[in-house]
Design a protein around this motif. Sequence first.
Motif, PDB file in Angstrom:
ATOM      1  N   ALA A 166       0.060  26.905  -2.533  1.00 29.94           N
ATOM      2  CA  ALA A 166       0.516  28.034  -1.738  1.00 29.94           C
ATOM      3  C   ALA A 166      -0.578  29.084  -1.647  1.00 29.94           C
ATOM      4  O   ALA A 166      -0.770  29.718  -0.622  1.00 29.94           O
ATOM      5  CB  ALA A 166       1.762  28.639  -2.370  1.00 29.94           C
ATOM      6  N   GLY A 205       1.215  22.121  -9.466  1.00 35.18           N
ATOM      7  CA  GLY A 205       1.178  23.526  -9.091  1.00 35.18           C
ATOM      8  C   GLY A 205       1.203  23.809  -7.621  1.00 35.18           C
ATOM      9  O   GLY A 205       0.191  23.879  -6.960  1.00 35.18           O
ATOM     10  N   ILE A 206       2.381  24.044  -7.116  1.00 31.39           N
ATOM     11  CA  ILE A 206       2.456  24.523  -5.748  1.00 31.39           C
ATOM     12  C   ILE A 206       1.868  25.916  -5.705  1.00 31.39           C
ATOM     13  O   ILE A 206       1.387  26.372  -4.684  1.00 31.39           O
ATOM     14  CB  ILE A 206       3.899  24.525  -5.231  1.00 31.39           C
ATOM     15  CG1 ILE A 206       3.884  24.615  -3.707  1.00 31.39           C
ATOM     16  CG2 ILE A 206       4.697  25.624  -5.853  1.00 31.39           C
ATOM     17  CD1 ILE A 206       5.084  25.163  -3.068  1.00 31.39           C
ATOM     18  N   SER A 207       1.878  26.590  -6.855  1.00 25.70           N
ATOM     19  CA  SER A 207       1.330  27.942  -6.857  1.00 25.70           C
ATOM     20  C   SER A 207      -0.102  27.909  -6.339  1.00 25.70           C
ATOM     21  O   SER A 207      -0.513  28.752  -5.573  1.00 25.70           O
ATOM     22  CB  SER A 207       1.385  28.555  -8.251  1.00 25.70           C
ATOM     23  OG  SER A 207       0.580  27.859  -9.147  1.00 25.70           O
ATOM     24  N   LEU A 208      -0.821  26.886  -6.722  1.00 26.66           N
ATOM     25  CA  LEU A 208      -2.200  26.760  -6.277  1.00 26.66           C
ATOM     26  C   LEU A 208      -2.251  26.384  -4.809  1.00 26.66           C
ATOM     27  O   LEU A 208      -3.019  26.934  -4.032  1.00 26.66           O
ATOM     28  CB  LEU A 208      -2.886  25.697  -7.127  1.00 26.66           C
ATOM     29  CG  LEU A 208      -4.381  25.834  -7.262  1.00 26.66           C
ATOM     30  CD1 LEU A 208      -4.725  27.113  -7.963  1.00 26.66           C
ATOM     31  CD2 LEU A 208      -4.906  24.657  -8.045  1.00 26.66           C
TER      32      LEU A 208
END
Lengths: 750, 280
Positions: free
Chosen positions: A725, A720-723
């Motif tokens: 980022a 998770g790059i979402s995390l």
Amino acid sequence: MSDPRVTGELRYSQDIELEGMLHARILRSPHPHARISRVDASAVPEDVVVLVPHDVRDLGYYGCQIKDQTVLAQEKVRYAGDPVAAVAATTPERAEEALDLIEVDYEELPAVFDAAEAAADGPLVHEEIKLSENDAAYFGLRPQQGTNVCHRFRIRHGDIESGFGEADVVVEETYFTAGAQHAPMEPHAALARWEGDGLEVWTGSQTPFNTRMDLAGIFGIPEEKVRIVCPPMGGSFGAKTFVRLEAIAACLARKAERPTKIVLDRDEEWLTLNRHPATLKVKLGAKRDGTLVAKRVECWANTGAYADCGPGVAQKMGFASPGPYRIPNVWVDSHAVYTNLPPNGAYRGYGQMQCTWASERTIDLLAEKLEMDPLELRLKNILKDGDRYCTGEIMHDVHFAELLQRAADAVRWNENRHGKGLCVMLKGMQTPSRASIAVEASDNGNYTVLCATAEMGQGARKAIRLMAAELLGVEVEKVGFPDPDTDAVPYDTRTTSSRSTHMMGRALEKAVEDLRKNGRRGYGEVVDEGGLDPDTGQGVASSHWHQGAAAAEVEVDKETGRFSVKRLHAPVYAGRVINRPGAELQNEGSMIMGVGTALFESVNFSEGQVSNANLSDYCVPAAGDMPEVLTHELVEGERAEVHGLGETALPPVPPAIGNALHSLGINITGLPITAESVLDAIDRRDEERTRSTLPSQEEPATEGVAGKNGARRTYAVAFGISLGALVVGLLLRSRRIAAAKRLVPRRLAR
Amino acid sequence: MIGMSAVEWLEPRSLEEALDLRARYGEDATVVAGGTFLGILMNQGFLRPVRLLALRGVLDLDSINQENEGLVLGAMATHRVVERSGMVREGWPALAHAFSVVASPRVRNQATVGGVLADADYASDPPAMLAALDARVVVAGSGGRREIPVADFILDHYTTSLEEDELVVEVRVPGRARRAVYRKFRSRSSEDRPCVSVAAAEVGGGLRVVVGAVAGRPQYFPEACALAESGRTEPDLADEIARRYAEAIEPISDARGSARYRRRVVAVEVRRALEDLYRE
């Protein structure tokens, strides 16, 4: 009749309260592998009870199969999330705040996350592997000292070399399945209280007696001094097995001299127990006519930082991996391997999904190579009544061919096979095992069933009450079934492996018979003997086999790899049905979990930290994810035994879907089957087709701008790059960067 | 749940009061609209605000109106209200659709128009559609009001051009969008956020294509869109614009797909969006 679950009357584990109780929170390691150099809790105010590693260093080790856990991490932490300290305060908020006041210094150590890599080499997660005396360590354990392999199970049946020598066609493939989170609606919850030197624990648990045994061992007290009460659980799926929070709650309660309760936050569920990620290597050989002659399987079950029941999972993965087929030469090596991931353990099916995925995908690879109908290939080799399985046991009440045929009929297999896939599976039940039950009659014509079977939404209590009512010849309302309490109910192995209705049903018949003789109280017990030699895999793997099949039909968007399941059907052998709506719901629930496993469920990691520990980033199946048509059937037998149905319809689902894709030339080896992995497989297929036709052939229209570069790369789960980022974004946004930096690493692990 | 006892809760009743508090505390008070994003951050411990400035009680921030030809969405209008508004469905159906595909009804009943813009999460649906419709964010602060095009409001991951004393008060969408589409490509669950989203609209005679969920901010390339005015015919045109978008975007990798995969999907989904647009 109003259901107490609907009216809110039902008291789940997390609803239990005692006067004066404290609320606990756990401080967890942010590092996957590190030496603890200092723990300083001196800043914690006096009204908060704090538990540090030093407080518990003299207590016993525990672990249901391998004795490898301490109440809190001692000299080192072994995963990002490993409990290092715990606090108890009058409110959960007060406890939460106190966690920030504990300082811990770590010296990071090299970590290992992949099971096959950890088994071959890599830093040792545990320097020494000690066996447990718990009842759950019921089979011959084969830890490989000096390695990360905490159990190795083998099958040696026939002569594998000469078997492959006879083969005209051989296929070989390596499979990977991701970890999954059980995600029950209710998180783990436990409440502990000491009365003198006696310990009482209220805990949502499928394993009251195993938990009692381990707790007695930790505190060095007789088992009779430990009482475990199991209120109903708001779901479990294997997550609430063996000691989880009970030991920490008990230690805090002892130090505080007050009852102490722990309820996990949602994100902590991912740090407590997940399903084993697994790597499986399969080699399968057959004669030109499709007769199977040899099968070789290697499994690596990633059990994480503590073994938990990983040895059992690896063993089941191993003994079921040959599948429901007659194969004269079988060679299996299955390993439970330590890594620096959070512990992995029981998950609806217990290793079955992983080995069925590998095994049944390989059958379709072989069918393709033999240019044979996959149904015909399966039926040609399927186990029949009286056949001998590779463990040496003789199979009875066998329905694999019928189940397979019913699955195939549901997708109109005989019309065409385009976009369709099949799967058939045999699944063992906990063996050996013992179940006992007591029935008491009261003066007013009511009866009470005293039974350790835990209710987690599967409807076990209802099924057992229905059976009791039928045997006693009374209305079901006359039969009471209080919460399992180890002080009141007779021994039972545990509520796992879909064994309760089957085992308790038989014990109940004896108890009612006994009651008729004795008047007030009847007692019944059933013991199923068996077990396997861990070095040869010979013996009795299962006293009773679960049998299931599935068929799937898919439609694929060739340009994006996104696919939808148009139809899914799962027939299972049910034997005699006790509670029809309950049985049907178990099937549907299993299939839905199977869809999640097939399509997207995956616990992702970034340097050993779970990167999707919330229900926004971690997807569980939603109504919109269901196949257009989802059906199942209970195949019943007259005068048949009762068959547990809690898990049977899950494992066949992912392979049926994978095989449906395979019918389109889309060869998938990893779970979940992401759109991206499908697109990569389409690229590989088209490349091969292009190569095998004229070199001047036009490029397929589906090829996009990225071209074919890297199409052959193995698909690895992007974490998770979402995390990542998010954290960066928050840091940028915050003016208190220094404070945030201190905060984020610790919270990341929580 | 976590640490709530220590959090100060500010609940202004008017915009003036809210702006006063915002000016006084700036970043020391975290603004809460619907709380769907903040809730996750706080529950996971990524954010532990000492003070929350809740806008729920502010009157008249949740209206939906038509002014001249344009649409005005109040900052506190929920996704659900926008998606179900007859006015929005009638005049801006693609916008109603973009709000309707966010998460689940439970989330949409809470999440707000202002919140989704101010959070600037790369994987939200509405920003790309609003940018394609050339919508403007109206913000108010101690210095008065200003209007910022959505495309310039979101700067990067979780970063906007909102000043510390400002609040989003409304979003203005110009004219009726006769032709507009929103395509949400999900690579995982039906309730997941997009892996790639494409919003396309004809605004003021020109084409605006905005790709969401692939980078820190919505991606808009006017030069590629200008091809639509060069008299070329579809489907050639759709292919060409899609190819240019796929080349121009530098996608991120995350659990929903790698950068390489996203680039492939951008090429497909932009083309499909344009095909949908010209089919209408």
